[in-house]
Enzyme design. Structure first.
Site, PDB file in Angstrom:
ATOM      1  N   ASN A  65       0.922  -1.308  -0.138  1.00 24.48           N
ATOM      2  CA  ASN A  65       0.170   0.095   0.076  1.00 24.48           C
ATOM      3  C   ASN A  65       0.967   1.336  -0.019  1.00 24.48           C
ATOM      4  OD1 ASN A  65       0.684  -0.789   2.679  1.00 24.48           O
ATOM      5  ND2 ASN A  65      -1.332   0.499   3.629  1.00 24.48           N
ATOM      6  N   ASN A  68      -0.798   8.739   0.966  1.00 25.11           N
ATOM      7  CA  ASN A  68      -0.426  10.153   0.636  1.00 25.11           C
ATOM      8  C   ASN A  68      -1.136  10.937   1.617  1.00 25.11           C
ATOM      9  OD1 ASN A  68      -0.885  12.605  -0.904  1.00 25.11           O
ATOM     10  ND2 ASN A  68       0.247  11.664  -2.336  1.00 25.11           N
ATOM     11  N   ALA A  69      -0.334  12.275   1.706  1.00 32.50           N
ATOM     12  CA  ALA A  69      -0.870  13.043   2.805  1.00 32.50           C
ATOM     13  C   ALA A  69      -2.544  13.530   2.521  1.00 32.50           C
ATOM     14  CB  ALA A  69      -0.084  14.341   2.708  1.00 32.50           C
ATOM     15  N   TYR A  71      -5.164  11.899   1.563  1.00 31.15           N
ATOM     16  CA  TYR A  71      -5.489  10.451   2.030  1.00 31.15           C
ATOM     17  C   TYR A  71      -6.158   9.824   0.829  1.00 31.15           C
ATOM     18  CZ  TYR A  71      -4.610  11.221   6.896  1.00 31.15           C
ATOM     19  OH  TYR A  71      -3.921  11.579   8.251  1.00 31.15           O
ATOM     20  N   GLU A  78      -3.271  -4.498  -2.978  1.00 33.82           N
ATOM     21  CA  GLU A  78      -3.927  -5.173  -4.199  1.00 33.82           C
ATOM     22  C   GLU A  78      -3.811  -4.492  -5.458  1.00 33.82           C
ATOM     23  OE1 GLU A  78      -5.040  -4.749  -1.042  1.00 33.82           O
ATOM     24  OE2 GLU A  78      -6.254  -6.376  -0.085  1.00 33.82           O
ATOM     25  N   CYS A 115     -10.514  -4.752   0.467  1.00 34.39           N
ATOM     26  CA  CYS A 115     -11.478  -3.523   0.426  1.00 34.39           C
ATOM     27  C   CYS A 115     -12.346  -3.669  -0.767  1.00 34.39           C
ATOM     28  CB  CYS A 115     -10.954  -2.324   0.506  1.00 34.39           C
ATOM     29  SG  CYS A 115     -10.606  -1.656  -0.857  1.00 34.39           S
ATOM     30  N   CYS A 118     -10.973  -2.964  -4.117  1.00 35.74           N
ATOM     31  CA  CYS A 118      -9.950  -3.791  -4.507  1.00 35.74           C
ATOM     32  C   CYS A 118     -10.728  -5.315  -5.207  1.00 35.74           C
ATOM     33  CB  CYS A 118      -8.979  -4.452  -3.528  1.00 35.74           C
ATOM     34  SG  CYS A 118      -7.723  -2.999  -3.239  1.00 35.74           S
TER      35      CYS A 118
END
Ligand SMILES: [Zn+2]
Length: 163
Positions: A65, A68-69, A71, A78, A115, A118
């Site tokens: 995974n 990033n700041a 989100y 995956e 999730c 995915c």
């Protein structure tokens, strides 16, 4: 005319007590998934996920995974894996994907499942290469789930057949 009726969706998967019970090849893949968790970029959630695929041509591809700041920009392991496999080996089916995780705040002692996004991506990947993707899900310890086909995790999926 048919009266209203109820449809039933059944889903089964294998549960192993721990990684040592897995057949050798599956055990090797899950161990590698545990290892690649270290390569994840997850400074915000501290939830490191590692995914490892064995392709039908024998190649091994990994994904982790990438957060990033901002989100929502973040990507799951995956989907990083599927993008990488599709880019390096276009149209080559994936036999198996093993997924593990390492969280700073959780016990890492049970499987986690992909999730929703995915699941959607895995479902389409299976369709486009016309081959099921077996999933092996396990934490750092504890039970391991083996699912024959990722699409089983997404009943009544929206597919490209609608478009
Ligand atoms: Zn995901």
């Amino acid at each position: 005319m048919l009266a209203m009726h109820e449809n039933k969706f059944e889903f089964s998967y294998k549960v192993y007590n721990n990684i040592d019970e897995l057949p050798k090849e599956q055990r090797t893949l899950l161990k590698k998934a545990q290892q690649v968790c270290e390569q994840a970029y997850a400074p915000y959630s501290n939830f490191h996920v590692g995914a490892v695929a064995k392709l039908l041509n024998g190649e091994i591809v990994t994904g982790t995974n990438q957060e990033n700041a901002s989100y929502p920009v973040g990507l799951c392991a995956e989907r990083v894996l599927l993008a990488s496999a599709s880019s390096q080996f276009p149209n080559v089916p994936i036999e198996t994907i093993a997924v593990s995780y390492k969280s700073k705040f959780q016990k890492n002692d049970h499987p986690v499942a992909p999730c929703g996004i995915c699941r959607q991506t895995l479902q389409e990947f299976e369709g486009r290469v016309n081959h099921p993707v077996q999933l092996i899900l396990g934490g750092m310890t504890g039970e391991v789930y083996v699912i024959d086909s990722a699409s089983k995790l997404l009943p009544l999926a929206f597919t490209n057949e609608e478009l």
